[in-house]
Design an enzyme around this catalytic site. Structure first.
Site, PDB file in Angstrom:
ATOM      1  N   HIS A 197     -10.595 -13.548  -0.638  1.00 36.22           N
ATOM      2  CA  HIS A 197      -9.368 -13.588   0.235  1.00 36.22           C
ATOM      3  C   HIS A 197      -8.721 -14.724   0.511  1.00 36.22           C
ATOM      4  O   HIS A 197      -9.084 -15.811   1.061  1.00 36.22           O
ATOM      5  CB  HIS A 197      -9.706 -12.859   1.868  1.00 36.22           C
ATOM      6  CG  HIS A 197      -8.491 -12.960   2.686  1.00 36.22           C
ATOM      7  ND1 HIS A 197      -7.653 -11.980   2.481  1.00 36.22           N
ATOM      8  CD2 HIS A 197      -8.186 -13.443   3.667  1.00 36.22           C
ATOM      9  CE1 HIS A 197      -6.780 -11.711   3.404  1.00 36.22           C
ATOM     10  NE2 HIS A 197      -7.064 -12.882   4.166  1.00 36.22           N
TER      11      HIS A 197
ATOM     12  N   HIS B  21      -1.325 -12.236  -4.633  1.00 35.48           N
ATOM     13  CA  HIS B  21      -1.014 -11.415  -5.813  1.00 35.48           C
ATOM     14  C   HIS B  21      -0.032 -11.486  -6.602  1.00 35.48           C
ATOM     15  O   HIS B  21       1.127 -11.931  -6.324  1.00 35.48           O
ATOM     16  CB  HIS B  21      -1.088  -9.770  -5.409  1.00 35.48           C
ATOM     17  CG  HIS B  21      -0.185  -9.577  -4.322  1.00 35.48           C
ATOM     18  ND1 HIS B  21      -0.337  -9.982  -3.138  1.00 35.48           N
ATOM     19  CD2 HIS B  21       1.267  -9.132  -4.576  1.00 35.48           C
ATOM     20  CE1 HIS B  21       0.909  -9.402  -2.345  1.00 35.48           C
ATOM     21  NE2 HIS B  21       1.765  -8.931  -3.131  1.00 35.48           N
TER      22      HIS B  21
HETATM   23  P1  5GP Z   1       4.257  -8.114  -1.691  1.00 32.36           P
HETATM   24  O1  5GP Z   1       5.512  -7.663  -0.855  1.00 32.36           O
HETATM   25  O2  5GP Z   1       3.303  -8.547  -0.579  1.00 32.36           O
HETATM   26  O3  5GP Z   1       4.564  -9.033  -2.900  1.00 32.36           O
HETATM   27  O4  5GP Z   1       3.810  -6.868  -2.342  1.00 32.36           O
HETATM   28  C1  5GP Z   1       2.608  -5.928  -1.869  1.00 32.36           C
HETATM   29  C2  5GP Z   1       2.345  -4.967  -3.024  1.00 32.36           C
HETATM   30  O5  5GP Z   1       1.379  -4.088  -2.640  1.00 32.36           O
HETATM   31  C3  5GP Z   1       3.521  -3.946  -2.779  1.00 32.36           C
HETATM   32  O6  5GP Z   1       4.108  -3.852  -4.184  1.00 32.36           O
HETATM   33  C4  5GP Z   1       2.962  -2.479  -2.570  1.00 32.36           C
HETATM   34  O7  5GP Z   1       3.615  -1.373  -3.054  1.00 32.36           O
HETATM   35  C5  5GP Z   1       1.681  -2.901  -2.715  1.00 32.36           C
HETATM   36  N1  5GP Z   1       0.393  -2.224  -1.937  1.00 32.36           N
HETATM   37  C6  5GP Z   1       0.629  -2.071  -0.674  1.00 32.36           C
HETATM   38  N2  5GP Z   1      -0.561  -1.402  -0.512  1.00 32.36           N
HETATM   39  C7  5GP Z   1      -1.113  -1.111  -1.578  1.00 32.36           C
HETATM   40  C8  5GP Z   1      -2.586  -0.309  -1.847  1.00 32.36           C
HETATM   41  O8  5GP Z   1      -3.302   0.103  -0.902  1.00 32.36           O
HETATM   42  N3  5GP Z   1      -2.897  -0.308  -2.944  1.00 32.36           N
HETATM   43  C9  5GP Z   1      -2.091  -0.767  -3.952  1.00 32.36           C
HETATM   44  N4  5GP Z   1      -2.529  -0.419  -5.372  1.00 32.36           N
HETATM   45  N5  5GP Z   1      -0.811  -1.437  -4.088  1.00 32.36           N
HETATM   46  C10 5GP Z   1      -0.478  -1.555  -2.657  1.00 32.36           C
HETATM   47 ZN    ZN Z   2      -7.912 -10.029   1.373  1.00 29.11          ZN
END
Ligand code: 5GP
Ligand code: ZN
Length: 111
Positions: A47, A97
């Protein structure tokens, strides 16, 4: 490992998920809400909240090596990578990520 973190649970197998690629410290899996025909997330198993908190050169290298191996495995050579860092930049999941999107054209500058 954070008990409340969805990517900790996914990366460590508590939530079943198909990994596109995996190394000792990194997993690559598909985004649940894809913004392109291929939309992968490259995620450290440990994390780490944001890119600002990544202070491990070996893990930094492993993240990018895993990204390259995953796209190579899928036969992809053209792709967009994105790291949203902080709420104002669009980060919604506070576990580091790298987004990898492919299969459509992308405009620049990013919105
Ligand atoms: P951020 O906005 O934080 O850069 O991107 C988060 C990403 O995580 C989003 O594109 C969203 O669709 C994806 N996401 C959120 N929850 C989950 C999940 O439980 N599983 C997967 N595979 N993707 C997720
Ligand atoms: Zn985490």
């Amino acid at each position: 490992m954070s008990d409340s973190c969805i990517f900790c649970k996914t990366a460590n197998g508590q939530i079943p998920s198909d990994f596109v690629y995996e190394t000792k410290r990194v997993v690559v899996f598909k985004d649940i809400n894809p913004q392109a025909p291929t939309h992968l997330l490259v995620v450290p198993k440990e994390h780490i909240e944001t890119l600002n908190d990544l202070n491990d050169k070996d893990l930094t290298a492993e993240l990018f090596e895993a990204l390259k191996a995953a796209v190579k495995k899928l036969g992809i050579s053209e792709y967009r990578t994105v790291i949203n860092t902080g709420k104002g930049a669009g980060q919604e999941v506070f576990h580091l990520h790298i987004h990898v999107m492919a299969g459509r054209s992308f405009s620049w500058p990013a919105g």
